[in-house]
Design a protein around this motif. Structure first.
Motif, PDB file in Angstrom:
ATOM      1  N   ASP A  47     -46.084  84.692 -36.904  1.00 54.27           N
ATOM      2  CA  ASP A  47     -47.095  84.942 -37.941  1.00 54.27           C
ATOM      3  C   ASP A  47     -46.635  86.014 -38.926  1.00 54.27           C
ATOM      4  OD1 ASP A  47     -48.733  83.028 -36.799  1.00 54.27           O
ATOM      5  OD2 ASP A  47     -49.990  84.484 -35.732  1.00 54.27           O
ATOM      6  N   ASN A  48     -46.018  87.055 -38.395  1.00 49.02           N
ATOM      7  CA  ASN A  48     -45.518  88.140 -39.241  1.00 49.02           C
ATOM      8  C   ASN A  48     -44.441  87.617 -40.199  1.00 49.02           C
ATOM      9  OD1 ASN A  48     -45.007  90.647 -40.313  1.00 49.02           O
ATOM     10  ND2 ASN A  48     -43.879  91.411 -38.546  1.00 49.02           N
ATOM     11  N   LEU A  49     -43.499  86.824 -39.690  1.00 52.40           N
ATOM     12  CA  LEU A  49     -42.441  86.281 -40.537  1.00 52.40           C
ATOM     13  C   LEU A  49     -42.999  85.304 -41.567  1.00 52.40           C
ATOM     14  CD1 LEU A  49     -39.517  85.758 -37.990  1.00 52.40           C
ATOM     15  CD2 LEU A  49     -39.705  87.470 -39.791  1.00 52.40           C
ATOM     16  N   LEU A  50     -43.969  84.477 -41.168  1.00 49.80           N
ATOM     17  CA  LEU A  50     -44.592  83.557 -42.125  1.00 49.80           C
ATOM     18  C   LEU A  50     -45.297  84.325 -43.244  1.00 49.80           C
ATOM     19  CD1 LEU A  50     -46.046  80.708 -39.869  1.00 49.80           C
ATOM     20  CD2 LEU A  50     -44.222  80.534 -41.551  1.00 49.80           C
ATOM     21  N   HIS A  51     -45.980  85.387 -42.873  1.00 54.13           N
ATOM     22  CA  HIS A  51     -46.656  86.212 -43.883  1.00 54.13           C
ATOM     23  C   HIS A  51     -45.652  86.806 -44.857  1.00 54.13           C
ATOM     24  CE1 HIS A  51     -49.537  88.941 -45.674  1.00 54.13           C
ATOM     25  NE2 HIS A  51     -48.733  89.958 -45.396  1.00 54.13           N
ATOM     26  N   LYS A  52     -44.546  87.337 -44.346  1.00 50.49           N
ATOM     27  CA  LYS A  52     -43.520  87.931 -45.211  1.00 50.49           C
ATOM     28  C   LYS A  52     -42.877  86.860 -46.098  1.00 50.49           C
ATOM     29  CE  LYS A  52     -42.431  91.767 -42.208  1.00 50.49           C
ATOM     30  NZ  LYS A  52     -42.503  92.986 -42.963  1.00 50.49           N
ATOM     31  N   LEU A  53     -42.669  85.667 -45.559  1.00 52.71           N
ATOM     32  CA  LEU A  53     -42.090  84.583 -46.343  1.00 52.71           C
ATOM     33  C   LEU A  53     -43.037  84.166 -47.469  1.00 52.71           C
ATOM     34  CD1 LEU A  53     -39.822  82.510 -46.724  1.00 52.71           C
ATOM     35  CD2 LEU A  53     -41.056  81.010 -45.152  1.00 52.71           C
ATOM     36  N   GLN A  54     -44.316  84.069 -47.166  1.00 52.10           N
ATOM     37  CA  GLN A  54     -45.295  83.710 -48.193  1.00 52.10           C
ATOM     38  C   GLN A  54     -45.363  84.789 -49.278  1.00 52.10           C
ATOM     39  OE1 GLN A  54     -48.779  83.159 -45.790  1.00 52.10           O
ATOM     40  NE2 GLN A  54     -48.365  80.992 -45.411  1.00 52.10           N
ATOM     41  N   LYS A  55     -45.313  86.048 -48.871  1.00 53.29           N
ATOM     42  CA  LYS A  55     -45.351  87.151 -49.826  1.00 53.29           C
ATOM     43  C   LYS A  55     -44.122  87.122 -50.730  1.00 53.29           C
ATOM     44  CE  LYS A  55     -45.871  92.176 -49.947  1.00 53.29           C
ATOM     45  NZ  LYS A  55     -45.955  93.399 -49.140  1.00 53.29           N
ATOM     46  N   ALA A  56     -42.942  86.898 -50.137  1.00 49.40           N
ATOM     47  CA  ALA A  56     -41.711  86.821 -50.921  1.00 49.40           C
ATOM     48  C   ALA A  56     -41.741  85.619 -51.863  1.00 49.40           C
ATOM     49  CB  ALA A  56     -40.498  86.737 -49.999  1.00 49.40           C
ATOM     50  N   SER A  57     -42.244  84.498 -51.372  1.00 41.13           N
ATOM     51  CA  SER A  57     -42.337  83.289 -52.192  1.00 41.13           C
ATOM     52  C   SER A  57     -43.257  83.516 -53.383  1.00 41.13           C
ATOM     53  CB  SER A  57     -42.851  82.130 -51.340  1.00 41.13           C
ATOM     54  OG  SER A  57     -43.049  80.986 -52.114  1.00 41.13           O
ATOM     55  N   LYS A  58     -44.381  84.174 -53.159  1.00 42.35           N
ATOM     56  CA  LYS A  58     -45.312  84.464 -54.251  1.00 42.35           C
ATOM     57  C   LYS A  58     -44.659  85.391 -55.277  1.00 42.35           C
ATOM     58  CE  LYS A  58     -49.957  86.238 -55.198  1.00 42.35           C
ATOM     59  NZ  LYS A  58     -49.601  86.838 -56.437  1.00 42.35           N
ATOM     60  N   GLY A  59     -43.934  86.389 -54.792  1.00 44.21           N
ATOM     61  CA  GLY A  59     -43.245  87.312 -55.702  1.00 44.21           C
ATOM     62  C   GLY A  59     -42.220  86.592 -56.559  1.00 44.21           C
ATOM     63  N   ILE A  60     -41.469  85.677 -55.964  1.00 43.98           N
ATOM     64  CA  ILE A  60     -40.459  84.917 -56.708  1.00 43.98           C
ATOM     65  C   ILE A  60     -41.132  84.028 -57.741  1.00 43.98           C
ATOM     66  CG2 ILE A  60     -38.745  83.073 -56.496  1.00 43.98           C
ATOM     67  CD1 ILE A  60     -37.953  84.373 -53.798  1.00 43.98           C
TER      68      ILE A  60
END
Length: 109
Positions: A47-60
């Motif tokens: 869950d933590n990694l998915l959250h970080k991936l979603q956050k990075a994806s949104k930033g990009i």
């Protein structure tokens, strides 16, 4: 976040996950409780990694949308500037043509 900080964060998370897994495996609990703890730990990390991936994806996505807007604005400015410059060139050429016609009329006389 720079690439180096990202690598350190991933290494830190991996170390924490491995340490927690080893600690759970050596704990004096029943097998079912140990498996449940491992599953819970895995779910938390996932869950933590998915959250970080979603956050990075949104930033990009945000950065690319801003870049697209900036590119469109620059293109529009360039086209507008070129239109203005072409009008100046046409005006200059019309003036020169009028001067040449006047000189030609004087030479004809």
């Amino acid at each position: 976040m720079s690439n180096n900080n990202g690598n350190v964060l991933v290494a830190l998370l991996a170390g924490v996950a491995i340490g927690a897994g080893i600690g759970i495996l050596f704990a004096p609990d029943k097998g079912s409780k140990t498996r449940e703890k491992i599953k819970d730990g895995y779910d938390d990390v996932k869950d933590n990694l998915l959250h970080k991936l979603q956050k990075a994806s949104k930033g990009i996505k945000d950065k690319f949308s801003h870049a697209k807007y900036d590119l469109e604005e620059t293109y529009e400015d360039l086209v507008s500037n070129m239109n203005h410059k072409s009008e100046d060139v046409i005006s200059f050429l019309e003036t020169k043509l009028a001067d040449l016609k006047e000189q030609n009329a004087k030479l004809q006389n």
